[in-house]
Design an enzyme around this catalytic site. Sequence first.
Site, PDB file in Angstrom:
ATOM      1  N   SER A 158       7.082  -0.498  32.902  1.00 54.56           N
ATOM      2  CA  SER A 158       8.169   0.346  33.393  1.00 54.56           C
ATOM      3  C   SER A 158       9.182  -0.494  34.154  1.00 54.56           C
ATOM      4  O   SER A 158       8.825  -1.505  34.768  1.00 54.56           O
ATOM      5  CB  SER A 158       7.634   1.440  34.315  1.00 54.56           C
ATOM      6  OG  SER A 158       8.691   2.268  34.785  1.00 54.56           O
ATOM      7  N   PRO A 164       9.973  -2.339  45.605  1.00 54.49           N
ATOM      8  CA  PRO A 164       8.963  -1.558  46.327  1.00 54.49           C
ATOM      9  C   PRO A 164       9.476  -0.213  46.835  1.00 54.49           C
ATOM     10  O   PRO A 164       8.694   0.718  47.049  1.00 54.49           O
ATOM     11  CB  PRO A 164       8.569  -2.472  47.497  1.00 54.49           C
ATOM     12  CG  PRO A 164       8.949  -3.847  47.059  1.00 54.49           C
ATOM     13  CD  PRO A 164      10.180  -3.666  46.211  1.00 54.49           C
ATOM     14  N   HIS A 166      11.446   1.822  45.236  1.00 55.72           N
ATOM     15  CA  HIS A 166      11.767   2.731  44.137  1.00 55.72           C
ATOM     16  C   HIS A 166      11.072   4.074  44.369  1.00 55.72           C
ATOM     17  O   HIS A 166       9.915   4.132  44.785  1.00 55.72           O
ATOM     18  CB  HIS A 166      11.311   2.128  42.813  1.00 55.72           C
ATOM     19  CG  HIS A 166      11.926   2.782  41.612  1.00 55.72           C
ATOM     20  ND1 HIS A 166      11.546   4.028  41.171  1.00 55.72           N
ATOM     21  CD2 HIS A 166      12.898   2.357  40.751  1.00 55.72           C
ATOM     22  CE1 HIS A 166      12.240   4.349  40.097  1.00 55.72           C
ATOM     23  NE2 HIS A 166      13.060   3.348  39.821  1.00 55.72           N
TER      24      HIS A 166
END
Length: 202
Positions: A158, A164, A166
């Site tokens: 993905s 971090p 997100h």
Amino acid sequence: MAKKIVVTGAGGRTGGLIIKKLLEEPNKYRAVGTVRSKTASSKAMAALGLSDADVVAFDLAAAAAAADGDISSNTAAAELASALQGAEALIICTSGVPQIKYSSLIGVIAGKLVGRKNMPSFTWKKGERPEEIDWLGQKLQIDAAKAAGVKQVILISSMGGTDPSHFLNTMGDQGNILQWKRKAEQYLISSGLSYTIIHPGG
């Protein structure tokens, strides 16, 4: 001779699409798909055109839970190891899937009534958190491919794995799914195997 390609997570949307494309070229590829339960997935696999002989039961959650993903002593992964024998490539399509907390929908509905946008909350099934599926489970699959002499591993991962902050990392009680996916990517990169990592998004 058609090349044997093993697709894990064949019962999912992405895995099913890949199986379907492979089956369109039977002279080039022999598709083998792994699913959690052959009984539950038999109709879906048959609808794709995959023969029962090429559908393998592989419970990733159970495999990852045993010995922290140690393929050498993991009886739950025996079916995968067998399926990988003689395979040209492994395509990993497994992923943790967050489950909606239905109680959180009350707040979503109430928010709509007063013009406020509330988001639902998510959780993970026991044994299926991203650390277990997207890290230990994928590590196990990579190790199994290496042990079987598979030439190419394709990892469907993905976008956002290096971020971090997100928002996907906050889903399901701080599951950090993208960070665990990134850890699996790095493990594959350092494995010595020929690999391709795909970052779908959108």
